[in-house]
Scaffold this motif. Structure first.
Motif, PDB file in Angstrom:
ATOM      1  N   PHE A   1       1.022  -0.894   0.207  1.00 58.76           N
ATOM      2  CA  PHE A   1       0.404   0.033  -0.008  1.00 58.76           C
ATOM      3  C   PHE A   1       0.710   1.283  -0.059  1.00 58.76           C
ATOM      4  N   GLU A   2       2.225   1.046   0.988  1.00 57.36           N
ATOM      5  CA  GLU A   2       2.615   2.934   1.102  1.00 57.36           C
ATOM      6  C   GLU A   2       3.998   2.622   0.160  1.00 57.36           C
ATOM      7  N   HIS A   3       3.842   1.556  -0.811  1.00 51.45           N
ATOM      8  CA  HIS A   3       4.830   1.766  -1.921  1.00 51.45           C
ATOM      9  C   HIS A   3       4.174   1.908  -3.206  1.00 51.45           C
ATOM     10  N   LEU A   4       3.073   1.427  -3.306  1.00 60.80           N
ATOM     11  CA  LEU A   4       1.659   1.949  -4.547  1.00 60.80           C
ATOM     12  C   LEU A   4       1.575   3.321  -3.757  1.00 60.80           C
ATOM     13  N   ARG A   5       1.409   3.458  -3.156  1.00 65.71           N
ATOM     14  CA  ARG A   5       1.108   5.118  -3.269  1.00 65.71           C
ATOM     15  C   ARG A   5       2.195   6.329  -3.402  1.00 65.71           C
ATOM     16  N   ASN A   6       3.674   5.657  -2.984  1.00 63.62           N
ATOM     17  CA  ASN A   6       4.646   6.707  -3.053  1.00 63.62           C
ATOM     18  C   ASN A   6       5.468   6.908  -4.267  1.00 63.62           C
ATOM     19  N   TYR A   7       5.032   5.248  -4.921  1.00 67.11           N
ATOM     20  CA  TYR A   7       6.384   4.652  -6.118  1.00 67.11           C
ATOM     21  C   TYR A   7       5.662   4.686  -7.444  1.00 67.11           C
ATOM     22  N   GLY A   8       4.120   4.803  -7.036  1.00 68.28           N
ATOM     23  CA  GLY A   8       3.293   3.939  -8.377  1.00 68.28           C
ATOM     24  C   GLY A   8       3.117   2.626  -8.894  1.00 68.28           C
ATOM     25  N   ARG A   9       3.814   2.132  -8.176  1.00 64.05           N
ATOM     26  CA  ARG A   9       4.324   0.356  -8.178  1.00 64.05           C
ATOM     27  C   ARG A   9       4.086  -0.356  -6.966  1.00 64.05           C
ATOM     28  N   PRO A  10       3.127  -1.197  -6.753  1.00 66.52           N
ATOM     29  CA  PRO A  10       3.655  -2.337  -5.365  1.00 66.52           C
ATOM     30  C   PRO A  10       5.242  -3.073  -4.932  1.00 66.52           C
ATOM     31  N   VAL A  11       5.159  -3.391  -4.142  1.00 66.41           N
ATOM     32  CA  VAL A  11       5.910  -4.235  -3.974  1.00 66.41           C
ATOM     33  C   VAL A  11       6.161  -5.941  -4.794  1.00 66.41           C
ATOM     34  N   PHE A  12       5.003  -6.569  -4.490  1.00 65.92           N
ATOM     35  CA  PHE A  12       5.127  -7.525  -5.841  1.00 65.92           C
ATOM     36  C   PHE A  12       4.075  -7.828  -6.653  1.00 65.92           C
ATOM     37  N   GLY A  13       2.669  -6.555  -6.378  1.00 63.79           N
ATOM     38  CA  GLY A  13       1.655  -6.986  -6.960  1.00 63.79           C
ATOM     39  C   GLY A  13       0.484  -8.181  -6.352  1.00 63.79           C
ATOM     40  N   ASP A  14       0.380  -8.421  -5.350  1.00 61.95           N
ATOM     41  CA  ASP A  14      -0.714  -9.175  -4.747  1.00 61.95           C
ATOM     42  C   ASP A  14      -2.125  -8.411  -4.799  1.00 61.95           C
ATOM     43  N   ARG A  15      -3.064  -9.475  -5.186  1.00 56.80           N
ATOM     44  CA  ARG A  15      -4.214  -9.242  -5.440  1.00 56.80           C
ATOM     45  C   ARG A  15      -4.686  -9.566  -3.619  1.00 56.80           C
ATOM     46  N   TYR A  16      -5.074  -8.202  -3.634  1.00 50.79           N
ATOM     47  CA  TYR A  16      -6.053  -8.254  -1.930  1.00 50.79           C
ATOM     48  C   TYR A  16      -7.457  -8.298  -2.258  1.00 50.79           C
ATOM     49  N   ILE A  17      -7.955  -9.150  -1.049  1.00 55.13           N
ATOM     50  CA  ILE A  17      -9.535  -9.100  -0.680  1.00 55.13           C
ATOM     51  C   ILE A  17      -9.484  -9.374   0.227  1.00 55.13           C
ATOM     52  N   ALA A  18     -10.383  -8.471   0.636  1.00 51.29           N
ATOM     53  CA  ALA A  18     -11.473  -7.817   1.428  1.00 51.29           C
ATOM     54  C   ALA A  18     -11.694  -9.078   2.048  1.00 51.29           C
ATOM     55  N   MET A  19     -11.472  -9.299   3.559  1.00 53.17           N
ATOM     56  CA  MET A  19     -12.265 -10.237   4.743  1.00 53.17           C
ATOM     57  C   MET A  19     -12.471  -9.175   6.229  1.00 53.17           C
ATOM     58  N   ASP A  20     -13.202 -10.319   5.939  1.00 56.13           N
ATOM     59  CA  ASP A  20     -14.144  -9.212   7.927  1.00 56.13           C
ATOM     60  C   ASP A  20     -12.832  -8.294   8.859  1.00 56.13           C
ATOM     61  N   ASN A  21     -11.660  -9.246   7.982  1.00 53.07           N
ATOM     62  CA  ASN A  21     -10.592  -8.699   9.448  1.00 53.07           C
ATOM     63  C   ASN A  21      -9.854  -7.641   8.579  1.00 53.07           C
ATOM     64  N   GLY A  22      -9.956  -7.355   8.024  1.00 52.19           N
ATOM     65  CA  GLY A  22      -9.097  -6.596   6.263  1.00 52.19           C
ATOM     66  C   GLY A  22      -8.390  -7.246   5.382  1.00 52.19           C
ATOM     67  N   PRO A  23      -7.685  -6.233   4.582  1.00 46.97           N
ATOM     68  CA  PRO A  23      -6.930  -6.961   3.524  1.00 46.97           C
ATOM     69  C   PRO A  23      -6.335  -8.510   3.166  1.00 46.97           C
ATOM     70  N   VAL A  24      -6.310  -8.995   2.659  1.00 44.71           N
ATOM     71  CA  VAL A  24      -5.339 -10.860   2.561  1.00 44.71           C
ATOM     72  C   VAL A  24      -4.835 -10.738   1.303  1.00 44.71           C
ATOM     73  N   PRO A  25      -3.545 -10.844   1.206  1.00 40.30           N
ATOM     74  CA  PRO A  25      -2.474 -10.845   0.154  1.00 40.30           C
ATOM     75  C   PRO A  25      -2.876 -12.408  -1.037  1.00 40.30           C
TER      76      PRO A  25
END
Length: 216
Positions: free
Chosen positions: A79-103
């Motif tokens: 999240f931090e890398h994407l918003r600061n550098y325009g790319r994620p670290v490794f680009g996983d797909r995140y799922i919105a689970m009950d307890n937050g995002p899961v890669p």
């Protein structure tokens, strides 16, 4: 956006809308053209080797880490890398689970449920400290830092410090305030576009380029 209206036999009026990227498409006249025409959803191709090294790096910095804290450390780093550098670290797909995002890929790697072709990437990388409902993980080897950039490591370190010593509920509650999780359907993928809400146009453009070329 220009359109031509057509009356079907059933009395439904459709508009032939022209999308510069995708050509013409038929939509009901009372509806706007689909978002996929106006602003295509970004999707990254996960770099599985980088994902494994990121997991090993996190486990080496936090021996005995559980799946929840490991998953959230990876999420905050991406999240931090994407918003600061325009790319994620490794680009996983995140799922919105009950307890937050899961890669998706990283979580399967931790659970040991990867397919045969991917399982070899994780072999010898991690050791499970305790079996049971909440297994703990340690790095079984040193992470291959040649696959991680300086900014990757910077964001991973920041994310590790961010989750270290914090409770399950505190971390989960924080992620529930993120726009991506809020907008996603439960148990559905979080849109990269929503993770980028509020960043500069230059960062968005950079993210679109990385997503298009599939290289991180």
């Amino acid at each position: 956006m220009p359109f031509l209206a057509f009356m079907l036999s059933a009395g439904v009026v459709l508009a032939l809308s022209w999308c510069p990227q995708y050509g013409s498409m038929m939509v009901p006249l009372w509806k706007d053209p689909p978002d996929s025409c106006i602003s295509p959803r970004m999707k990254f191709t996960v770099d599985k080797r980088k994902a494994v090294e990121a997991i090993v790096y996190v486990a080496s910095r936090m021996p005995g880490i559980g799946r929840f804290h490991a998953s959230k450390a990876l999420y905050f780093a991406e999240f931090e890398h994407l918003r600061n550098y325009g790319r994620p670290v490794f680009g996983d797909r995140y799922i919105a689970m009950d307890n937050g995002p899961v890669p998706s890929f990283a979580y399967d790697a931790l659970k040991g449920t990867l397919g045969p072709d991917d399982r070899v990437l994780v072999e010898g990388a991690l050791s499970v400290e305790a079996q049971g409902t909440y297994p703990k993980y340690k790095a079984a080897r040193e992470p291959n830092l040649t696959l991680l950039s300086r900014s990757d490591i910077e964001c991973l370190d920041k994310a590790i410090d961010h989750v270290k010593g914090r409770s399950f509920g505190s971390i989960s509650d924080e992620t529930h305030e993120h726009t991506g999780w809020k907008k996603a359907n439960l148990n559905a993928p979080i849109a990269v576009d929503d993770m980028l809400e509020g960043v500069s146009p230059e960062i968005v453009e950079s993210a679109e380029e990385f997503a298009a070329y599939g290289i991180l």
